[in-house]
Enzyme design. Sequence first.
Site, short mmCIF file in Angstrom:
data_model
loop_
_atom_site.label_atom_id
_atom_site.label_comp_id
_atom_site.label_asym_id
_atom_site.label_seq_id
_atom_site.Cartn_x
_atom_site.Cartn_y
_atom_site.Cartn_z
N PHE A 54 -12.74 -25.60 50.54
CA PHE A 54 -13.28 -26.02 49.24
C PHE A 54 -12.96 -24.93 48.22
CE2 PHE A 54 -16.25 -26.30 45.78
CZ PHE A 54 -16.31 -27.66 45.52
N LYS A 74 -20.44 -17.47 41.39
CA LYS A 74 -21.75 -17.63 42.04
C LYS A 74 -22.65 -16.41 41.88
CE LYS A 74 -20.88 -21.50 45.14
NZ LYS A 74 -21.91 -22.39 44.57
N ASP A 107 -10.55 -16.48 48.16
CA ASP A 107 -11.60 -17.15 47.39
C ASP A 107 -12.96 -16.62 47.85
OD1 ASP A 107 -13.52 -18.83 46.35
OD2 ASP A 107 -12.45 -20.68 46.78
N THR A 153 -10.11 -20.34 24.87
CA THR A 153 -10.94 -19.83 23.79
C THR A 153 -11.83 -18.69 24.23
OG1 THR A 153 -10.96 -21.99 22.68
CG2 THR A 153 -12.70 -20.43 22.08
#
Length: 511
Positions: free
Chosen positions: A233, A370, A339, A395
């Site tokens: 994931f 997280k 990750d 931005t």
Amino acid sequence: MTSAFRVLGSSARNASMRSLRTASIARHTRPYASAAAATKTSNGGMTETAFFPDEAAGPTVATAIPGPKSQAAIEQLNKVFDTRSLNMMADYRKSYGNYIADPDGNVLLDVYAQIASIPVGYNNPTLLLAATSPEMASHIVNRPALGNFPSNDWAEILTTGILSVAPKGLNQVFTGTTGSDANELAYKAAFMWKRRQQRGADVEFTQEEMNSAMNNALPGSPELSILSFKTAFHGRLFGSLSTTRSKPIHKLDIPAFDWPQAPFPMLKYPLEEHASENAAEEQRCLDETERLIKEWHAPPAAIIVEPIQSEGGDNHASPAFFQGLRDLTKKHDILMIVDEVQTGVGATGKFWAHEHWNLDAPPDIVTFSKKAQAAGYYYGNEELRPNKPYRQFNTWMGDPARAILFRAIVQEIERLNLVENTAAMGDYLFTNLEGLAQKYPGEIKNLRGKGQGTFIAWDSPRRDEVLKKGKTVGINIGGCGDSAVRLRPMLIFQQHHADILLEALEKIFKS
């Protein structure tokens, strides 16, 4: 309030702001959570220092969950917001430390922690002080477009916070907003790096490349990929979703890139009883990974891997497997992206989970979010900076307010030695869960996460029932994969909390 501030003079306005801040702190904080503030005695007779001495002594279950006030709030919310994934309705003003409260007076020991995202407790006084500082207020109300208009203290905020805990060998950061965003940005960096290699470091783009890129065609839009692993994931945006392989519900109806997926080792437990089988399984996965790197029609610019596949079921692999992956990326001149969105910031008893691997060379990129309450990716190789401005750009490019919060989190982690605490609590929890597994072998299967802090999980034949019953005995607990119960307590989780959790689990297993 805004109009009043507009007409106040400078000194009066500053005085009013100081007054508001003082009132805010008085309303929302409790006594500073000093490491030496108080002690509590656990069921085992050991005395420990309480990180949050004035938090609840234990759970309170006053009503069914959801209770009447929660049900009314859910009904109101559902009129304007999709509530079908709702776990429980929370009252964050009354939540504190390791405990989450709801509007009905229920107070639960939270070992799910906003899907592993709360590091140092609800309403942590140190974080509240950071949140109510003039520095924070300035960055909230004047949120800068960081690529164009960074504040003059942005470098200091980064070096004293996010970069102060950078993984070994990685000394630069690109900030983002979410875990999915962090991974997408890492993929872009990998693709630009690979094409720069192929084109030549100082070679300008051709007109054909620029024209074809506008039509999503070769050579401007190259046939490259990111290799991920089955049951992984990495997020729900388009690029990250193409590398996510955990559940169909995440991916259905969404067009995806044709990118390769390698098998992730499915280990057998207990590990010590299946050493040779597990070694063979890991080698099989490494061999298939190499085949895909060499043969996939769109060559990978990078692989991405989680230290522990979290949403996919808390799937583990040995340090030798990850060392093998690093060797493959070096051999085939592609990047290794780790990750650490869910595993990072102390959860596994190391600040970064990949520290358990003892790699000869650090990963090329490490993504985070997280528990950091901020997001982005670390890197060290100067060639991972795009060769021209505006190639890696949006931005906001992150959020200074969140970076300030991460800095306060780091300070709290260091002040209370919370990484070491998490390692010790993981050992305590795992040992006692092994005892419960022996007592209730039908309830705890494939217990895993030994030596990985509190990043512990097991398979349950009645997983959803266990999660639901958890609230009836005062704990908020989560699951992952098809059948796993996973623990994601905060870094301030202590032995007396572990004893409450273990007692609650045994009540569920007996029921």
